[in-house]
Design a protein around this motif. Structure first.
Motif, PDB file in Angstrom:
ATOM      1  N   ALA A  54       5.922  18.361  58.026  1.00  0.00           N
ATOM      2  CA  ALA A  54       5.702  19.759  58.400  1.00  0.00           C
ATOM      3  C   ALA A  54       6.684  20.661  57.663  1.00  0.00           C
ATOM      4  O   ALA A  54       7.869  20.359  57.572  1.00  0.00           O
ATOM      5  N   GLY A  55       6.154  21.747  57.114  1.00  0.00           N
ATOM      6  CA  GLY A  55       6.970  22.682  56.367  1.00  0.00           C
ATOM      7  C   GLY A  55       6.965  22.414  54.868  1.00  0.00           C
ATOM      8  O   GLY A  55       7.305  23.291  54.087  1.00  0.00           O
ATOM      9  N   GLN A  56       6.583  21.210  54.465  1.00  0.00           N
ATOM     10  CA  GLN A  56       6.446  20.907  53.046  1.00  0.00           C
ATOM     11  C   GLN A  56       5.026  21.261  52.616  1.00  0.00           C
ATOM     12  O   GLN A  56       4.186  21.612  53.444  1.00  0.00           O
ATOM     13  N   SER A  57       4.742  21.141  51.327  1.00  0.00           N
ATOM     14  CA  SER A  57       3.411  21.502  50.831  1.00  0.00           C
ATOM     15  C   SER A  57       2.931  20.526  49.774  1.00  0.00           C
ATOM     16  O   SER A  57       3.733  19.885  49.093  1.00  0.00           O
ATOM     17  N   LEU A  58       1.619  20.452  49.655  1.00  0.00           N
ATOM     18  CA  LEU A  58       1.011  19.728  48.555  1.00  0.00           C
ATOM     19  C   LEU A  58       1.271  20.512  47.267  1.00  0.00           C
ATOM     20  O   LEU A  58       1.477  21.727  47.309  1.00  0.00           O
ATOM     21  N   SER A  59       1.238  19.832  46.143  1.00  0.00           N
ATOM     22  CA  SER A  59       1.425  20.495  44.852  1.00  0.00           C
ATOM     23  C   SER A  59       0.090  21.015  44.344  1.00  0.00           C
ATOM     24  O   SER A  59      -0.811  20.227  44.039  1.00  0.00           O
ATOM     25  N   GLY A  60      -0.027  22.327  44.285  1.00  0.00           N
ATOM     26  CA  GLY A  60      -1.257  22.950  43.827  1.00  0.00           C
ATOM     27  C   GLY A  60      -1.410  22.900  42.315  1.00  0.00           C
ATOM     28  O   GLY A  60      -0.422  22.809  41.582  1.00  0.00           O
ATOM     29  N   VAL A  61      -2.647  22.938  41.877  1.00  0.00           N
ATOM     30  CA  VAL A  61      -2.982  22.940  40.458  1.00  0.00           C
ATOM     31  C   VAL A  61      -3.790  24.200  40.178  1.00  0.00           C
ATOM     32  O   VAL A  61      -4.750  24.502  40.898  1.00  0.00           O
ATOM     33  N   THR A  62      -3.399  24.943  39.165  1.00  0.00           N
ATOM     34  CA  THR A  62      -4.128  26.158  38.804  1.00  0.00           C
ATOM     35  C   THR A  62      -5.541  25.791  38.367  1.00  0.00           C
ATOM     36  O   THR A  62      -5.734  24.870  37.563  1.00  0.00           O
ATOM     37  N   CYS A  63      -6.523  26.499  38.914  1.00  0.00           N
ATOM     38  CA  CYS A  63      -7.912  26.227  38.564  1.00  0.00           C
ATOM     39  C   CYS A  63      -8.686  27.532  38.464  1.00  0.00           C
ATOM     40  O   CYS A  63      -8.258  28.563  38.956  1.00  0.00           O
ATOM     41  N   ARG A  64      -9.815  27.442  37.790  1.00  0.00           N
ATOM     42  CA  ARG A  64     -10.753  28.569  37.731  1.00  0.00           C
ATOM     43  C   ARG A  64     -12.151  27.985  37.645  1.00  0.00           C
ATOM     44  O   ARG A  64     -12.337  26.832  37.265  1.00  0.00           O
ATOM     45  N   GLU A  65     -13.116  28.808  38.014  1.00  0.00           N
ATOM     46  CA  GLU A  65     -14.507  28.354  37.961  1.00  0.00           C
ATOM     47  C   GLU A  65     -15.327  29.366  37.181  1.00  0.00           C
ATOM     48  O   GLU A  65     -15.167  30.578  37.350  1.00  0.00           O
ATOM     49  N   ASP A  66     -16.193  28.847  36.307  1.00  0.00           N
ATOM     50  CA  ASP A  66     -17.126  29.697  35.584  1.00  0.00           C
ATOM     51  C   ASP A  66     -18.491  29.005  35.569  1.00  0.00           C
ATOM     52  O   ASP A  66     -18.689  28.001  36.262  1.00  0.00           O
ATOM     53  N   GLU A  67     -19.425  29.516  34.765  1.00  0.00           N
ATOM     54  CA  GLU A  67     -20.779  28.947  34.766  1.00  0.00           C
ATOM     55  C   GLU A  67     -20.812  27.511  34.243  1.00  0.00           C
ATOM     56  O   GLU A  67     -21.735  26.752  34.533  1.00  0.00           O
ATOM     57  N   GLN A  68     -19.807  27.092  33.507  1.00  0.00           N
ATOM     58  CA  GLN A  68     -19.755  25.710  32.981  1.00  0.00           C
ATOM     59  C   GLN A  68     -19.201  24.730  34.006  1.00  0.00           C
ATOM     60  O   GLN A  68     -19.483  23.541  33.936  1.00  0.00           O
ATOM     61  N   GLY A  69     -18.377  25.201  34.924  1.00  0.00           N
ATOM     62  CA  GLY A  69     -17.812  24.303  35.930  1.00  0.00           C
ATOM     63  C   GLY A  69     -16.450  24.735  36.412  1.00  0.00           C
ATOM     64  O   GLY A  69     -16.039  25.885  36.268  1.00  0.00           O
ATOM     65  N   ILE A  70     -15.728  23.758  36.992  1.00  0.00           N
ATOM     66  CA  ILE A  70     -14.401  23.978  37.536  1.00  0.00           C
ATOM     67  C   ILE A  70     -13.390  23.434  36.525  1.00  0.00           C
ATOM     68  O   ILE A  70     -13.494  22.298  36.088  1.00  0.00           O
ATOM     69  N   TRP A  71     -12.402  24.257  36.186  1.00  0.00           N
ATOM     70  CA  TRP A  71     -11.412  23.935  35.169  1.00  0.00           C
ATOM     71  C   TRP A  71     -10.029  23.884  35.795  1.00  0.00           C
ATOM     72  O   TRP A  71      -9.724  24.672  36.696  1.00  0.00           O
ATOM     73  N   VAL A  72      -9.182  23.002  35.295  1.00  0.00           N
ATOM     74  CA  VAL A  72      -7.792  22.904  35.780  1.00  0.00           C
ATOM     75  C   VAL A  72      -6.819  23.005  34.624  1.00  0.00           C
ATOM     76  O   VAL A  72      -7.132  22.624  33.502  1.00  0.00           O
ATOM     77  N   SER A  73      -5.624  23.515  34.932  1.00  0.00           N
ATOM     78  CA  SER A  73      -4.517  23.536  33.979  1.00  0.00           C
ATOM     79  C   SER A  73      -3.538  22.456  34.383  1.00  0.00           C
ATOM     80  O   SER A  73      -2.999  22.483  35.488  1.00  0.00           O
ATOM     81  N   LEU A  74      -3.313  21.510  33.498  1.00  0.00           N
ATOM     82  CA  LEU A  74      -2.358  20.434  33.784  1.00  0.00           C
ATOM     83  C   LEU A  74      -1.156  20.536  32.870  1.00  0.00           C
ATOM     84  O   LEU A  74      -1.217  21.018  31.796  1.00  0.00           O
TER      85      LEU A  74
END
Length: 105
Positions: free
Chosen positions: A85-105
């Protein structure tokens, strides 16, 4: 940016796991919005899913760790119940367009 999947492959109130170049990730769609996190619990560093692609609690309203039941908010990954409790998962920057869901790693 790397393609995660087609947008239609992640329906509302569902989750799905991915392995992108050896990095274990999972995505959740809620109210049309996509959230992507590294598949690692902050408590023990273990993968979160119960079964393949099952990262959500029975109500599909929270992310739940299969190892010790910790609950995380879908929107920001904050742990709201359990040993981390109080900690967080590590988020990944993402975006969605007509081609699909994209992530920045």
């Amino acid at each position: 940016m790397k393609l995660l999947c087609a947008g239609a492959e992640l329906v509302n109130d569902s989750s799905r796991g991915f392995d992108i170049d050896g990095q274990k990730l999972f995505a959740v769609r809620r109210s049309g919005q996509v959230y992507v996190y590294i598949n690692r619990c902050p408590h023990r560093g273990v993968a979160l899913e119960w079964h393949p692609d099952q990262f959500l609690d029975p109500s599909n309203s929270l992310i739940q760790c299969a190892t010790h039941g910790a609950l995380f908010l879908i929107e920001d990954g904050e742990c709201v119940a359990g040993p981390c409790a109080g900690q967080s998962l590590s988020g990944v920057t993402c975006r969605e367009d007509e081609q699909g869901i994209w992530v920045s790693l």
